[in-house]
Design an enzyme around this catalytic site. Structure first.
Site, short mmCIF file in Angstrom:
data_model
loop_
_atom_site.label_atom_id
_atom_site.label_comp_id
_atom_site.label_asym_id
_atom_site.label_seq_id
_atom_site.Cartn_x
_atom_site.Cartn_y
_atom_site.Cartn_z
N ARG A 32 -24.78 -24.39 -3.33
CA ARG A 32 -25.23 -25.20 -4.49
C ARG A 32 -25.74 -24.40 -5.59
NH1 ARG A 32 -29.92 -28.97 -1.92
NH2 ARG A 32 -31.64 -27.29 -1.86
N SER A 136 -30.58 -11.40 16.21
CA SER A 136 -29.88 -11.12 15.29
C SER A 136 -30.56 -11.20 13.88
CB SER A 136 -28.48 -11.71 15.28
OG SER A 136 -28.69 -13.24 15.33
N LYS A 189 -38.54 -20.09 20.19
CA LYS A 189 -39.36 -18.72 19.91
C LYS A 189 -39.77 -18.48 18.58
CE LYS A 189 -35.68 -17.61 17.18
NZ LYS A 189 -35.48 -16.71 15.95
#
Length: 329
Positions: A32, A136, A189
């Site tokens: 946006r 990651s 986590k």
């Protein structure tokens, strides 16, 4: 050419757009923010996130949701957890039921206490949902540092499709079917990573962080099993793997936020300094409620909740954790 839509041009949405485009897919990247969209299309750079990375010409950014979703087979959601329901509402009247939703977010909806896949299924009835998770950082994925993820779906053929779509020689994807386990692990986590950061900010050492991570994993497993996850999931990439990377890396905004709190910043001051979503804050509030609902003892979550939301002294919280009643491991 297969078209893939990525919703959200934050760091991970941008990184995955680069990965998919370099594999030869036609990528439509929705955001946006007009400034980000224009910068990507004109300069092949994301002015706010991963600004040093050149974005391939195969990625077309747009502020038009309908244009982004049209003719795509896969829709990748790369947005903060608390925005998932709203973005799904925006998509509801546009998408087709054969489009597969892949969620990259890690969190719990704070109002409903539902996992994000449940939120997506409530709003987009009929669409298959896959959760892509694991240790990651976008900053490493986009420069091709070897990374491993798990694609979890209740349909093997769907998770296999996502495995095929994302696999490269530096991004390895495993399939799985424990969606709830992957989601709970990814959310809790972040809470433990905040605590690890606080420990670093105070000036504690490796002993403390190792204890936090180990006992934190114990809390992940306990609540995860109660919510329907499987033990082996928590010992895998989405659990143990993601916990390690989030608690130890300076790429982790949760850890960085925790460091500031450990140094004396208020919760609001720390979040403002980070300048991006810190998922562990809302996750702490959510799991403080969920542990009561499922009758699970989560002392680390309890301690962090008091620090974040009740102005409890950090070192006193540590003292209380260390002097609880003696028990067996």
């Amino acid at each position: 050419m297969l078209k893939i839509s990525v919703i959200g041009a934050g760091s991970f949405g941008t990184a995955m757009s680069v990965v998919l485009s370099e594999k030869g897919y036609d990528v439509s990247l929705y955001d946006r923010n007009k400034e980000i969209v224009n910068c990507i299309n004109k300069n092949r750079k994301n002015s706010k996130y991963l600004s040093e990375i050149t974005i391939p010409s195969g990625v077309e950014a747009t502020c038009d949701m309908k244009k982004a979703l049209m003719d795509s087979e896969f829709i990748i959601l790369a947005i903060p957890s608390q925005g998932v329901r709203d973005i799904c509402k925006q998509m509801k009247d546009i998408i087709m039921q054969d489009q597969i939703i892949v969620n990259l977010g890690k969190g719990i909806e704070k109002e409903s206490l539902k996992t994000l896949s449940l939120v997506i299924r409530e709003e987009l009835k009929g669409n298959d949902v896959v959760v892509l998770s694991g240790p990651s950082h976008a900053e490493e994925v986009c420069v091709k540092i070897p990374t491993a993820l798990v694609a979890a779906s209740d349909k093997y053929e769907i998770s296999k499709k996502i495995q095929d779509i994302f696999m490269t020689d530096y991004l390895r994807v495993y399939t799985g079917d424990d969606v709830i386990g992957v989601e709970v692990a990814g959310a809790v986590k972040n809470v433990i990573a905040l605590c690890a950061g606080i420990s670093d900010g105070i000036g504690y050492g490796d002993n403390t962080k190792a204890a936090l991570m180990t006992r934190g994993m114990n809390e992940i497993i306990k609540i995860g099993l109660k919510m329907g996850g499987r033990y082996e999931t928590f010992m895998g990439l989405a659990g143990f793997g993601d916990l390690i990377v989030t608690c130890t890396s300076m790429h982790s905004r949760n850890r960085r936020c925790g460091i500031l709190i450990g140094k004396g910043y208020s919760c609001d001051e720390a979040i403002e300094s980070i300048g991006m979503t810190v998922e562990g804050i809302n996750a702490c509030r959510a799991f403080y409620a969920l542990k009561k609902e499922y009758d699970v003892d989560m002392p680390i979550v309890d301690a962090l909740y008091k620090v974040l939301f009740e102005n409890f002294d950090v070192k006193e919280a540590v003292y209380n954790l260390m002097t609880r009643n003696k028990k067996s491991e």
